[in-house]
Scaffold this motif. Structure first.
Motif, PDB file in Angstrom:
ATOM      1  N   UNK A 124    -111.518 -84.584  37.727  1.00  0.00           N
ATOM      2  CA  UNK A 124    -111.478 -83.130  37.788  1.00  0.00           C
ATOM      3  C   UNK A 124    -111.985 -82.583  36.460  1.00  0.00           C
ATOM      4  N   UNK A 125    -112.681 -81.459  36.515  1.00  0.00           N
ATOM      5  CA  UNK A 125    -113.276 -80.864  35.335  1.00  0.00           C
ATOM      6  C   UNK A 125    -112.761 -79.452  35.124  1.00  0.00           C
ATOM      7  N   UNK A 126    -112.795 -79.031  33.894  1.00  0.00           N
ATOM      8  CA  UNK A 126    -112.526 -77.640  33.554  1.00  0.00           C
ATOM      9  C   UNK A 126    -113.651 -77.152  32.659  1.00  0.00           C
ATOM     10  N   UNK A 127    -114.525 -76.344  33.232  1.00  0.00           N
ATOM     11  CA  UNK A 127    -115.596 -75.725  32.465  1.00  0.00           C
ATOM     12  C   UNK A 127    -115.065 -74.433  31.877  1.00  0.00           C
ATOM     13  N   UNK A 128    -115.083 -74.322  30.564  1.00  0.00           N
ATOM     14  CA  UNK A 128    -114.546 -73.175  29.866  1.00  0.00           C
ATOM     15  C   UNK A 128    -115.676 -72.455  29.151  1.00  0.00           C
ATOM     16  N   UNK A 129    -115.928 -71.229  29.552  1.00  0.00           N
ATOM     17  CA  UNK A 129    -116.960 -70.403  28.950  1.00  0.00           C
ATOM     18  C   UNK A 129    -116.337 -69.176  28.298  1.00  0.00           C
ATOM     19  N   UNK A 130    -117.106 -68.534  27.455  1.00  0.00           N
ATOM     20  CA  UNK A 130    -116.654 -67.319  26.773  1.00  0.00           C
ATOM     21  C   UNK A 130    -115.283 -67.512  26.148  1.00  0.00           C
ATOM     22  N   UNK A 131    -115.135 -68.589  25.434  1.00  0.00           N
ATOM     23  CA  UNK A 131    -113.833 -68.940  24.874  1.00  0.00           C
ATOM     24  C   UNK A 131    -113.378 -67.934  23.826  1.00  0.00           C
ATOM     25  N   UNK A 132    -112.080 -67.717  23.800  1.00  0.00           N
ATOM     26  CA  UNK A 132    -111.442 -66.796  22.882  1.00  0.00           C
ATOM     27  C   UNK A 132    -110.453 -67.552  22.012  1.00  0.00           C
ATOM     28  N   UNK A 133    -110.144 -67.035  20.822  1.00  0.00           N
ATOM     29  CA  UNK A 133    -109.142 -67.700  19.983  1.00  0.00           C
ATOM     30  C   UNK A 133    -107.816 -67.912  20.699  1.00  0.00           C
ATOM     31  N   UNK A 134    -107.431 -67.005  21.577  1.00  0.00           N
ATOM     32  CA  UNK A 134    -106.182 -67.149  22.302  1.00  0.00           C
ATOM     33  C   UNK A 134    -106.202 -68.268  23.338  1.00  0.00           C
ATOM     34  N   UNK A 135    -107.359 -68.872  23.563  1.00  0.00           N
ATOM     35  CA  UNK A 135    -107.440 -70.043  24.424  1.00  0.00           C
ATOM     36  C   UNK A 135    -107.043 -71.324  23.687  1.00  0.00           C
ATOM     37  N   UNK A 136    -106.842 -71.227  22.389  1.00  0.00           N
ATOM     38  CA  UNK A 136    -106.479 -72.388  21.593  1.00  0.00           C
ATOM     39  C   UNK A 136    -105.153 -72.972  22.070  1.00  0.00           C
ATOM     40  N   UNK A 137    -105.160 -74.245  22.405  1.00  0.00           N
ATOM     41  CA  UNK A 137    -103.968 -74.915  22.917  1.00  0.00           C
ATOM     42  C   UNK A 137    -104.297 -76.371  23.181  1.00  0.00           C
ATOM     43  N   UNK A 138    -103.261 -77.137  23.471  1.00  0.00           N
ATOM     44  CA  UNK A 138    -103.451 -78.457  24.042  1.00  0.00           C
ATOM     45  C   UNK A 138    -103.567 -78.284  25.548  1.00  0.00           C
ATOM     46  N   UNK A 139    -104.615 -78.829  26.123  1.00  0.00           N
ATOM     47  CA  UNK A 139    -104.853 -78.714  27.553  1.00  0.00           C
ATOM     48  C   UNK A 139    -104.473 -80.006  28.259  1.00  0.00           C
ATOM     49  N   UNK A 140    -103.717 -79.861  29.334  1.00  0.00           N
ATOM     50  CA  UNK A 140    -103.243 -80.988  30.116  1.00  0.00           C
ATOM     51  C   UNK A 140    -103.735 -80.891  31.547  1.00  0.00           C
ATOM     52  N   UNK A 141    -104.143 -81.994  32.108  1.00  0.00           N
ATOM     53  CA  UNK A 141    -104.356 -82.031  33.540  1.00  0.00           C
ATOM     54  C   UNK A 141    -103.132 -82.640  34.196  1.00  0.00           C
ATOM     55  N   UNK A 142    -102.916 -82.289  35.446  1.00  0.00           N
ATOM     56  CA  UNK A 142    -101.734 -82.727  36.160  1.00  0.00           C
ATOM     57  C   UNK A 142    -102.032 -82.839  37.646  1.00  0.00           C
ATOM     58  N   UNK A 143    -101.224 -83.638  38.333  1.00  0.00           N
ATOM     59  CA  UNK A 143    -101.369 -83.849  39.767  1.00  0.00           C
ATOM     60  C   UNK A 143    -100.073 -83.513  40.473  1.00  0.00           C
ATOM     61  N   UNK A 144    -100.192 -82.908  41.655  1.00  0.00           N
ATOM     62  CA  UNK A 144     -99.026 -82.467  42.411  1.00  0.00           C
ATOM     63  C   UNK A 144     -99.167 -82.806  43.886  1.00  0.00           C
ATOM     64  N   UNK A 145     -98.048 -83.132  44.521  1.00  0.00           N
ATOM     65  CA  UNK A 145     -98.029 -83.344  45.962  1.00  0.00           C
ATOM     66  C   UNK A 145     -97.397 -82.175  46.706  1.00  0.00           C
ATOM     67  N   UNK A 146     -97.042 -81.130  45.987  1.00  0.00           N
ATOM     68  CA  UNK A 146     -96.428 -79.954  46.587  1.00  0.00           C
ATOM     69  C   UNK A 146     -97.482 -78.931  46.969  1.00  0.00           C
ATOM     70  N   UNK A 147     -97.121 -78.047  47.875  1.00  0.00           N
ATOM     71  CA  UNK A 147     -98.022 -76.998  48.319  1.00  0.00           C
ATOM     72  C   UNK A 147     -98.074 -75.866  47.296  1.00  0.00           C
TER      73      UNK A 147
END
Length: 123
Positions: free
Chosen positions: A79-102
């Motif tokens: 899975x990919x996350x394309x991030x454009x027009x980034x802002x300083x407030x986007x600064x963070x640790x980014x995590x991917x996750x998987x779920x079996x719930x709806x």
């Protein structure tokens, strides 16, 4: 068991772009959801976006609509996350996750997590 490994984080200037990747191994989640969260120091983990693996249906937090795009590659189980027009407030640790719930939006609704990748946006 599912293993998720994020990559692609780094330091970018405001207005720039980054593409994060999350490679999944083990049991597939083709019929469920993959999501991205982010967490800044001292703050709670925040939902960013999710995708239903089988259909490609997506959902985005208001803060990233129009700027971020989630996608997946079934052949690569990634899975990919394309991030454009980034802002300083986007600064963070980014995590991917998987779920079996709806329709999962909360961290507790996700069952497997990657280790995180740092995204820093300078002004």
């Amino acid at each position: 068991q599912v293993q998720l490994v994020e990559s692609g984080g780094g330091l970018v200037q405001a207005g720039g772009s980054l593409r994060l990747s999350c490679a999944a191994s083990g049991r597939t989640f083709s019929s469920y959801y993959m999501g991205w969260f982010r967490q800044a120091p001292g703050k709670e983990r925040e939902f960013v976006t999710r995708i239903r693996w089988s259909s490609g249906t997506t959902y985005y937090a208001d803060s990233v609509k129009g700027r971020f795009t989630i996608s997946r590659d079934n052949a690569k189980n990634t899975v990919y996350l394309q991030m454009n027009s980034l802002k300083p407030e986007d600064t963070a640790v980014y995590y991917c996750a998987a779920s079996y719930r709806a329709l999962p939006r909360r961290p507790y609704e996700y069952d497997y997590w990657g280790q995180g990748t740092q995204v820093t946006v300078s002004s």
